[in-house]
Write a protein that holds these residues in place. Structure first.
Motif, PDB file in Angstrom:
ATOM      1  N   ALA A   1       0.945  -1.092   0.018  1.00 42.75           N
ATOM      2  CA  ALA A   1       0.060  -0.221  -0.060  1.00 42.75           C
ATOM      3  C   ALA A   1       0.780   1.217   0.097  1.00 42.75           C
ATOM      4  O   ALA A   1       0.413   2.347  -0.582  1.00 42.75           O
ATOM      5  N   HIS A   2       2.029   1.141   0.503  1.00 42.63           N
ATOM      6  CA  HIS A   2       2.789   2.472   0.572  1.00 42.63           C
ATOM      7  C   HIS A   2       4.266   1.940   0.099  1.00 42.63           C
ATOM      8  O   HIS A   2       5.526   2.115   0.913  1.00 42.63           O
ATOM      9  N   PRO A   3       4.579   1.354  -1.177  1.00 45.88           N
ATOM     10  CA  PRO A   3       5.836   0.826  -1.566  1.00 45.88           C
ATOM     11  C   PRO A   3       6.966   1.740  -1.577  1.00 45.88           C
ATOM     12  O   PRO A   3       8.155   1.530  -0.931  1.00 45.88           O
ATOM     13  N   THR A   4       6.990   3.230  -1.613  1.00 44.22           N
ATOM     14  CA  THR A   4       8.005   4.137  -1.651  1.00 44.22           C
ATOM     15  C   THR A   4       8.405   4.477  -0.097  1.00 44.22           C
ATOM     16  O   THR A   4       9.467   5.029  -0.110  1.00 44.22           O
ATOM     17  N   ASP A   5       7.658   4.057   0.780  1.00 42.99           N
ATOM     18  CA  ASP A   5       8.056   4.249   2.012  1.00 42.99           C
ATOM     19  C   ASP A   5       8.816   2.894   2.808  1.00 42.99           C
ATOM     20  O   ASP A   5       9.304   3.045   3.920  1.00 42.99           O
ATOM     21  N   TRP A   6       9.208   1.835   1.804  1.00 45.42           N
ATOM     22  CA  TRP A   6       9.992   0.904   2.280  1.00 45.42           C
ATOM     23  C   TRP A   6      11.402   1.100   1.906  1.00 45.42           C
ATOM     24  O   TRP A   6      11.510   1.023   0.835  1.00 45.42           O
ATOM     25  N   HIS A   7      12.172   1.380   2.898  1.00 47.72           N
ATOM     26  CA  HIS A   7      13.635   1.872   2.662  1.00 47.72           C
ATOM     27  C   HIS A   7      14.442   0.501   2.622  1.00 47.72           C
ATOM     28  O   HIS A   7      15.498   0.336   3.644  1.00 47.72           O
ATOM     29  N   MET A   8      14.491  -0.394   1.843  1.00 45.35           N
ATOM     30  CA  MET A   8      15.173  -1.568   1.508  1.00 45.35           C
ATOM     31  C   MET A   8      16.120  -1.193   0.230  1.00 45.35           C
ATOM     32  O   MET A   8      15.822  -1.635  -0.911  1.00 45.35           O
ATOM     33  N   LEU A   9      17.321  -0.884   0.405  1.00 48.75           N
ATOM     34  CA  LEU A   9      18.299  -0.547  -0.539  1.00 48.75           C
ATOM     35  C   LEU A   9      19.534  -1.719  -0.432  1.00 48.75           C
ATOM     36  O   LEU A   9      20.297  -1.597  -1.109  1.00 48.75           O
ATOM     37  N   GLN A  10      19.287  -2.901   0.339  1.00 52.82           N
ATOM     38  CA  GLN A  10      20.062  -3.993   0.169  1.00 52.82           C
ATOM     39  C   GLN A  10      19.569  -5.168  -0.443  1.00 52.82           C
ATOM     40  O   GLN A  10      18.223  -5.208  -0.520  1.00 52.82           O
ATOM     41  N   LYS A  11      20.475  -6.229  -0.734  1.00 49.52           N
ATOM     42  CA  LYS A  11      19.736  -7.495  -1.220  1.00 49.52           C
ATOM     43  C   LYS A  11      19.065  -7.962  -0.196  1.00 49.52           C
ATOM     44  O   LYS A  11      19.218  -8.167   1.156  1.00 49.52           O
ATOM     45  N   PHE A  12      17.600  -8.448  -0.434  1.00 53.32           N
ATOM     46  CA  PHE A  12      16.701  -8.959   0.608  1.00 53.32           C
ATOM     47  C   PHE A  12      16.255 -10.479   0.278  1.00 53.32           C
ATOM     48  O   PHE A  12      16.151 -11.097   1.099  1.00 53.32           O
ATOM     49  N   TRP A  13      15.912 -10.680  -1.295  1.00 55.12           N
ATOM     50  CA  TRP A  13      15.277 -12.016  -1.282  1.00 55.12           C
ATOM     51  C   TRP A  13      16.708 -13.123  -1.388  1.00 55.12           C
ATOM     52  O   TRP A  13      17.755 -12.775  -1.825  1.00 55.12           O
TER      53      TRP A  13
END
Length: 305
Positions: free
Chosen positions: A277-289
């Motif tokens: 619902a708020h994708p641009t507020d997820w601050h994930m700049l690292q490899k995650f998956w």
């Protein structure tokens, strides 16, 4: 990271804290937004990874929309840092009042503490979690959290002092059981702990499916709830145009150790709903998956073709 690079990092954060408080709020916000736009144009490794992560969250986005989502996400991340640097000089009671006017789900926290077993609140790297902490510290008189041990030590100490000044009890993530013992003690005292629960920083994360792909998330929140009977409460944070929105979800029931994987998946599903619902507020700049992490590991060991 070399000692010289660590020292530069510490000096950079120190300068950020000073400058953000010296500049008028509007001028600082503009400067940080311009910095975010410059980072988007430079398209470094972190920006490219953010774009890749957003492509999983918003799979229907075309190239143009992904570019715009990435730019907005970088501006959101810059806003987080601008607010973080300014927060010690802001009127924290006023910040808490502003959050209190819009927060939802507080009754879930109240009900948990009324049961007497404490509350484990888990949230992703979204919005401004320090602002959420200011409200929580004001509402409960304090809470406990665990933070990654940054390098150099001077930078770690700077962040600890900053968050302790906001009313947080800070425990360093050391790799041993010392933090866990304190967390268990706080829950048995019917207090609240707050843990960032999306990115796994250990080798013992719980496998989950997140936006259709496999990753690992920390099992600590669900394990603590299972061990103590505390309520596991997912929390979502995101920005509004002129403030912040926080949602405390209903508790996830986890009554035994064997239920920890299912509870962690339930936590991941709730995180995904708020992030979608708020994708641009997820601050994930690292490899995650795991797919990205496995590629990185194969390259580092020379196994990539």
């Amino acid at each position: 990271m070399s000692r010289f690079s660590q020292r530069l990092s510490d000096l950079g954060y120190a300068a950020g804290w000073r400058l953000a408080r010296m500049l008028p709020a509007s001028a600082g916000a503009t400067a940080f937004s311009l910095g975010a736009d410059l980072a988007a144009k430079r398209d470094g490794a972190g920006v490219q990874q953010l774009r890749s992560n957003l492509a999983r969250v918003v799979p229907q986005a075309d190239e143009v929309e992904l570019d715009e989502l990435t730019r907005r996400a970088l501006r959101s991340y810059a806003r987080y840092w601008h607010e973080t640097f300014r927060l010690p000089s802001m009127d924290q009671r006023e910040v808490s009042k502003k959050v209190a006017a819009s927060i939802t789900g507080v009754e879930n926290l109240d009900a948990a503490l009324a049961e007497g077993n404490g509350a484990v609140m888990a949230l992703p790297h979204s919005g401004n979690w320090d602002i959420a902490g200011v409200w929580l510290a004001d509402y409960l008189g304090g809470f406990t959290t665990v933070v990654e041990r940054l390098k150099p030590e001077s930078l770690f100490n700077r962040f600890v002092a900053y968050r302790e000044s906001l009313g947080f009890e800070i425990l360093p993530l050391t790799g041993d059981s010392s933090a866990m013992r304190v967390l268990l003690k706080r829950l048995r005292e019917n207090k609240a702990i707050c843990l960032v629960g999306d990115r796994d920083l250990t080798s013992s994360g719980i496998p989950v499916k997140f936006f259709g792909e496999q990753t690992r998330m920390p099992g600590g929140p669900a394990r603590l709830a299972a061990t103590t009977g505390a309520a596991l409460i997912p929390a979502g944070c995101w920005f509004t145009e002129d403030g912040w929105q926080i949602r405390l979800h209903p508790r996830i029931r986890v009554n035994a150790r064997e239920e920890v994987p299912a509870a962690t998946q339930a936590l991941a599903d709730i995180f995904a709903g708020d992030i979608a619902a708020h994708p641009t507020d997820w601050h994930m700049l690292q490899k995650f998956w795991l797919a990205d992490l496995e590629i990185e590991e194969s390259v580092s060991t020379g196994e990539a073709s």
